[in-house]
Design a protein around this motif. Structure first.
Motif, PDB file in Angstrom:
ATOM      1  N   ALA A 110      29.127  40.013  33.269  1.00  0.00           N
ATOM      2  CA  ALA A 110      28.005  40.929  33.347  1.00  0.00           C
ATOM      3  C   ALA A 110      28.078  42.290  34.196  1.00  0.00           C
ATOM      4  O   ALA A 110      27.511  43.271  33.906  1.00  0.00           O
ATOM      5  CB  ALA A 110      26.614  40.279  33.815  1.00  0.00           C
ATOM      6  N   HIS A 111      29.126  42.199  34.902  1.00  0.00           N
ATOM      7  CA  HIS A 111      29.385  43.217  35.954  1.00  0.00           C
ATOM      8  C   HIS A 111      31.151  43.566  36.074  1.00  0.00           C
ATOM      9  O   HIS A 111      31.584  43.198  36.983  1.00  0.00           O
ATOM     10  CB  HIS A 111      28.977  43.080  37.298  1.00  0.00           C
ATOM     11  CG  HIS A 111      27.605  42.505  37.368  1.00  0.00           C
ATOM     12  ND1 HIS A 111      26.995  41.487  37.381  1.00  0.00           N
ATOM     13  CD2 HIS A 111      26.361  43.425  37.844  1.00  0.00           C
ATOM     14  CE1 HIS A 111      25.758  41.282  37.400  1.00  0.00           C
ATOM     15  NE2 HIS A 111      25.438  42.465  37.546  1.00  0.00           N
ATOM     16  N   PRO A 112      31.461  44.288  34.833  1.00  0.00           N
ATOM     17  CA  PRO A 112      32.729  44.273  34.882  1.00  0.00           C
ATOM     18  C   PRO A 112      33.615  45.101  35.992  1.00  0.00           C
ATOM     19  O   PRO A 112      34.760  44.711  35.949  1.00  0.00           O
ATOM     20  CB  PRO A 112      33.292  45.180  33.418  1.00  0.00           C
ATOM     21  CG  PRO A 112      31.475  44.868  32.763  1.00  0.00           C
ATOM     22  CD  PRO A 112      30.672  44.647  33.751  1.00  0.00           C
ATOM     23  N   LEU A 113      32.980  45.766  36.487  1.00  0.00           N
ATOM     24  CA  LEU A 113      33.557  46.614  37.543  1.00  0.00           C
ATOM     25  C   LEU A 113      33.922  45.728  38.628  1.00  0.00           C
ATOM     26  O   LEU A 113      34.572  46.228  39.799  1.00  0.00           O
ATOM     27  CB  LEU A 113      32.866  47.697  38.149  1.00  0.00           C
ATOM     28  CG  LEU A 113      32.570  48.901  36.931  1.00  0.00           C
ATOM     29  CD1 LEU A 113      31.822  50.058  37.594  1.00  0.00           C
ATOM     30  CD2 LEU A 113      34.108  49.441  36.701  1.00  0.00           C
ATOM     31  N   LEU A 114      33.368  44.360  38.802  1.00  0.00           N
ATOM     32  CA  LEU A 114      33.684  43.535  39.841  1.00  0.00           C
ATOM     33  C   LEU A 114      35.366  43.316  40.132  1.00  0.00           C
ATOM     34  O   LEU A 114      35.902  42.812  40.979  1.00  0.00           O
ATOM     35  CB  LEU A 114      33.041  42.028  39.592  1.00  0.00           C
ATOM     36  CG  LEU A 114      32.029  41.722  40.695  1.00  0.00           C
ATOM     37  CD1 LEU A 114      31.250  40.684  40.102  1.00  0.00           C
ATOM     38  CD2 LEU A 114      32.016  41.931  42.120  1.00  0.00           C
ATOM     39  N   LEU A 115      36.029  43.354  38.542  1.00  0.00           N
ATOM     40  CA  LEU A 115      37.364  43.481  38.845  1.00  0.00           C
ATOM     41  C   LEU A 115      37.974  44.171  39.779  1.00  0.00           C
ATOM     42  O   LEU A 115      39.116  43.855  40.261  1.00  0.00           O
ATOM     43  CB  LEU A 115      37.860  43.645  37.386  1.00  0.00           C
ATOM     44  CG  LEU A 115      39.456  43.708  37.205  1.00  0.00           C
ATOM     45  CD1 LEU A 115      40.056  42.252  37.089  1.00  0.00           C
ATOM     46  CD2 LEU A 115      39.881  44.524  35.616  1.00  0.00           C
ATOM     47  N   LEU A 116      37.439  45.410  39.953  1.00  0.00           N
ATOM     48  CA  LEU A 116      38.213  46.240  41.167  1.00  0.00           C
ATOM     49  C   LEU A 116      37.931  45.717  42.407  1.00  0.00           C
ATOM     50  O   LEU A 116      38.850  45.967  43.348  1.00  0.00           O
ATOM     51  CB  LEU A 116      37.323  47.594  41.133  1.00  0.00           C
ATOM     52  CG  LEU A 116      37.317  48.282  39.698  1.00  0.00           C
ATOM     53  CD1 LEU A 116      36.543  49.634  40.139  1.00  0.00           C
ATOM     54  CD2 LEU A 116      38.789  48.759  39.538  1.00  0.00           C
ATOM     55  N   GLY A 117      37.240  44.734  42.752  1.00  0.00           N
ATOM     56  CA  GLY A 117      37.320  43.840  43.889  1.00  0.00           C
ATOM     57  C   GLY A 117      38.150  42.526  43.914  1.00  0.00           C
ATOM     58  O   GLY A 117      38.069  41.788  45.072  1.00  0.00           O
ATOM     59  N   LEU A 118      39.338  42.535  43.103  1.00  0.00           N
ATOM     60  CA  LEU A 118      40.154  41.454  43.080  1.00  0.00           C
ATOM     61  C   LEU A 118      40.820  41.436  44.173  1.00  0.00           C
ATOM     62  O   LEU A 118      41.375  40.547  44.830  1.00  0.00           O
ATOM     63  CB  LEU A 118      41.033  41.434  41.879  1.00  0.00           C
ATOM     64  CG  LEU A 118      41.777  40.237  41.577  1.00  0.00           C
ATOM     65  CD1 LEU A 118      41.131  39.200  41.466  1.00  0.00           C
ATOM     66  CD2 LEU A 118      42.663  40.560  40.047  1.00  0.00           C
ATOM     67  N   PRO A 119      41.442  42.779  44.513  1.00  0.00           N
ATOM     68  CA  PRO A 119      42.198  42.755  45.853  1.00  0.00           C
ATOM     69  C   PRO A 119      41.370  42.083  47.186  1.00  0.00           C
ATOM     70  O   PRO A 119      42.186  41.363  47.888  1.00  0.00           O
ATOM     71  CB  PRO A 119      42.631  44.174  46.122  1.00  0.00           C
ATOM     72  CG  PRO A 119      42.499  44.815  44.843  1.00  0.00           C
ATOM     73  CD  PRO A 119      41.358  43.953  44.163  1.00  0.00           C
ATOM     74  N   VAL A 120      40.177  42.507  47.144  1.00  0.00           N
ATOM     75  CA  VAL A 120      39.186  41.921  48.442  1.00  0.00           C
ATOM     76  C   VAL A 120      39.183  40.483  48.222  1.00  0.00           C
ATOM     77  O   VAL A 120      39.455  39.789  49.261  1.00  0.00           O
ATOM     78  CB  VAL A 120      37.935  42.376  48.369  1.00  0.00           C
ATOM     79  CG1 VAL A 120      37.246  42.053  49.455  1.00  0.00           C
ATOM     80  CG2 VAL A 120      38.059  44.003  48.472  1.00  0.00           C
ATOM     81  N   ILE A 133      36.204  32.293  43.947  1.00  0.00           N
ATOM     82  CA  ILE A 133      36.467  33.659  44.181  1.00  0.00           C
ATOM     83  C   ILE A 133      37.505  34.171  43.245  1.00  0.00           C
ATOM     84  O   ILE A 133      37.362  35.378  42.791  1.00  0.00           O
ATOM     85  CB  ILE A 133      37.187  33.597  45.685  1.00  0.00           C
ATOM     86  CG1 ILE A 133      36.050  33.306  46.654  1.00  0.00           C
ATOM     87  CG2 ILE A 133      37.645  35.151  46.020  1.00  0.00           C
ATOM     88  CD1 ILE A 133      36.566  33.187  48.097  1.00  0.00           C
ATOM     89  N   THR A 134      38.493  33.594  42.904  1.00  0.00           N
ATOM     90  CA  THR A 134      39.584  33.985  41.677  1.00  0.00           C
ATOM     91  C   THR A 134      38.666  34.247  40.610  1.00  0.00           C
ATOM     92  O   THR A 134      39.091  35.363  39.905  1.00  0.00           O
ATOM     93  CB  THR A 134      40.315  33.170  41.720  1.00  0.00           C
ATOM     94  OG1 THR A 134      41.293  32.495  42.848  1.00  0.00           O
ATOM     95  CG2 THR A 134      41.537  33.142  40.622  1.00  0.00           C
ATOM     96  N   HIS A 135      37.955  33.459  40.245  1.00  0.00           N
ATOM     97  CA  HIS A 135      37.261  33.452  38.994  1.00  0.00           C
ATOM     98  C   HIS A 135      35.968  34.647  39.001  1.00  0.00           C
ATOM     99  O   HIS A 135      35.914  35.553  38.047  1.00  0.00           O
ATOM    100  CB  HIS A 135      36.488  32.429  38.361  1.00  0.00           C
ATOM    101  CG  HIS A 135      37.722  31.322  37.830  1.00  0.00           C
ATOM    102  ND1 HIS A 135      37.906  31.579  36.574  1.00  0.00           N
ATOM    103  CD2 HIS A 135      38.486  30.420  38.485  1.00  0.00           C
ATOM    104  CE1 HIS A 135      39.040  30.525  36.067  1.00  0.00           C
ATOM    105  NE2 HIS A 135      39.289  29.662  37.354  1.00  0.00           N
ATOM    106  N   LEU A 136      35.358  34.878  40.164  1.00  0.00           N
ATOM    107  CA  LEU A 136      34.274  35.856  40.313  1.00  0.00           C
ATOM    108  C   LEU A 136      34.811  37.122  40.272  1.00  0.00           C
ATOM    109  O   LEU A 136      34.508  37.930  39.800  1.00  0.00           O
ATOM    110  CB  LEU A 136      33.792  35.724  41.564  1.00  0.00           C
ATOM    111  CG  LEU A 136      32.804  36.690  42.098  1.00  0.00           C
ATOM    112  CD1 LEU A 136      31.389  36.588  41.198  1.00  0.00           C
ATOM    113  CD2 LEU A 136      32.248  36.379  43.416  1.00  0.00           C
ATOM    114  N   PHE A 137      36.365  37.395  40.770  1.00  0.00           N
ATOM    115  CA  PHE A 137      36.908  38.817  40.681  1.00  0.00           C
ATOM    116  C   PHE A 137      37.818  39.181  39.572  1.00  0.00           C
ATOM    117  O   PHE A 137      38.338  40.099  39.361  1.00  0.00           O
ATOM    118  CB  PHE A 137      37.423  39.062  41.921  1.00  0.00           C
ATOM    119  CG  PHE A 137      36.702  39.458  43.036  1.00  0.00           C
ATOM    120  CD1 PHE A 137      35.888  40.380  43.252  1.00  0.00           C
ATOM    121  CD2 PHE A 137      36.448  38.100  43.863  1.00  0.00           C
ATOM    122  CE1 PHE A 137      34.842  40.659  44.304  1.00  0.00           C
ATOM    123  CE2 PHE A 137      35.431  38.274  45.100  1.00  0.00           C
ATOM    124  CZ  PHE A 137      34.638  39.619  45.129  1.00  0.00           C
TER     125      PHE A 137
END
Length: 422
Positions: free
Chosen positions: A53-63, A111-115
């Motif tokens: 639902a929030h595709p830009l969360l992918l950008l937080g994968l490094p975090v 966390i892995t799946h969230l990002f």
């Protein structure tokens, strides 16, 4: 005569006491793990839905990666070898699974799946099940043999709750440790805990008793189709072996190139983000269940299984957590579906063969694979599944997802080899 009767009575008494003891322990552990695993499954589902639902969360994968590495470091688990550590503990007379592994692996996987990391969840289940069982065995002051049995039963419970295949879940932990030798003393505890845990997952709404990928379109096996399925199995064996090699080589390469774990996880995350935007799809993130389901309805492209290998290596080999089993099923389903167009076979049948064929190739667990095929796809295609599993097991050689797995007997002759996998 009285002495024989007395001995028989004593033997029966010991067996009944053992049954009662393990019935109580395995039902209790299965119920507890079933609840924890169900909560974990809902957490992963929530994380997946929220990310989509929030595709830009992918950008937080490094975090997310930095958080995971930090958590493992402060808990003293930075050298944790994952499922390999479980296999080491089960073969040792003294090692135990730290209790901290349970919250660590569950939180890190969410966390892995969230990002948007590409991983599964059943590998996490095996680790937290083993950790849970180890702690309970220690608290109950069980002897070393009974501790190992309780760990196996706990692994069965976690696998059954998340995967929904209690028969396979009961056998898999016993089979995967040392291929060729199974610890049947754990059969009752593993069976009881697996079915109790599965029931708890149904009660908590994780799954139903319905066969998830029912395969009904099955052409005549006793024809040229029997030759086609051998070809299919060979492809699955190669794909499974390739996946294992890529995972091990990638892990070694990343650790060699980026010795700092924080830098390493950021590099992997950046690569996943870049590839996702380059391809213009998030189909390879997380569990990728949509493509697995699609593989059963229409033939897929050959690029899918290769890209999933790449995404999974970039995720798991740099420090993210989860598991390799669901990616293995994805690889098998999409490859089988793609092959269906070439061999003129139903895509649902080829996808099913692919799932169990690759699973068998990467775990070296043919008995568990046969049971999985029955529980996931129904009985109609069993000749195809059995041939696929047998051929894939043989041709996959001595590769495995787990470096600490032992192959006790040769795959090509009746000979004791007792070798670790590659």
């Amino acid at each position: 005569m009285r002495e024989k009767i007395q001995n028989s009575y004593e033997s029966l008494r010991v067996l009944m006491e053992t049954l009662i003891l393990w019935s109580f322990l395995s039902v209790s552990v299965g119920g507890a793990i079933g609840i924890v695993a169900s909560v974990f499954a809902h957490a992963v589902e929530w994380a997946t839905n929220y990310r989509e639902a929030h595709p830009l969360l992918l950008l937080g994968l490094p975090v997310g990666g930095l958080i995971i590495v930090f958590l493992y470091k402060i808990m003293g688990q930075e050298k944790n070898a994952g499922t390999n550590m479980v296999l080491t503990v089960l073969r040792s007379d003294h090692d135990t699974m730290p209790g901290i592994v349970t919250p660590l692996i569950l939180i890190s996987t969410v966390i892995t799946h969230l990002f948007g990391g590409s991983s599964g969840r059943e590998g996490a289940a095996l680790q937290f099940g083993a950790s849970f069982g180890s702690v309970i065995g220690y608290q109950l002051e069980l002897n070393e043999s009974d501790k190992k049995i309780l760990i196996l039963a706990s692994m069965s419970a976690a696998f059954a709750a998340l995967f929904g295949t209690p028969m396979a879940a009961a056998i898999f932990p016993m089979e995967v440790i040392s291929v060729g030798v199974m610890y049947y003393a754990a059969l009752v505890p593993c069976m009881f805990s697996a079915f109790v845990a599965e029931y708890m997952s149904v009660v908590m709404g994780v799954r139903t008793f319905k066969i998830p990928y029912l395969v009904e379109t099955v052409p005549d096996f006793y024809s040229s189709n029997s030759l086609k399925v051998i070809l299919l199995a060979a492809c699955f064996a190669v794909a499974g072996s390739l996946f294992c090699v890529l995972l091990h080589k990638s892990e070694h390469a990343f650790k060699k190139w980026f010795k700092n774990p924080y830098i390493r996880v950021c590099v992997g995350a950046a690569a996943v983000i870049a590839l996702t935007f380059l391809l213009g799809t998030n189909a390879y993130l997380g569990l990728s269940e949509e493509l697995i389901h699609a593989s059963f309805t229409e033939a897929q492209g050959f690029q899918h299984f290769l890209l999933k290998m790449l995404f999974t290596c970039l995720t798991l080999c740099v420090g993210f957590k989860g598991g390799e089993i669901v990616p293995s099923l994805f690889i098998g389903a999409t490859l089988g579906s793609a092959m269906s167009a070439v061999l003129n076979l139903p895509p649902e049948l080829c996808a099913a063969c692919g799932m169990v064929g690759v699973f068998c190739a990467v775990t070296n667990s043919p008995i568990s694979s046969i049971l999985i095929s029955l529980e996931l796809f129904g009985f109609a295609g069993m000749p195809y599944y059995c041939i696929t599993i047998a051929v894939s097991y043989l041709l996959s050689g001595y590769q495995s997802l787990y470096k600490e797995q032992k192959i006790v007997y040769s795959k090509t002759e009746n000979r004791y080899v007792n070798r670790t996998t590659e």
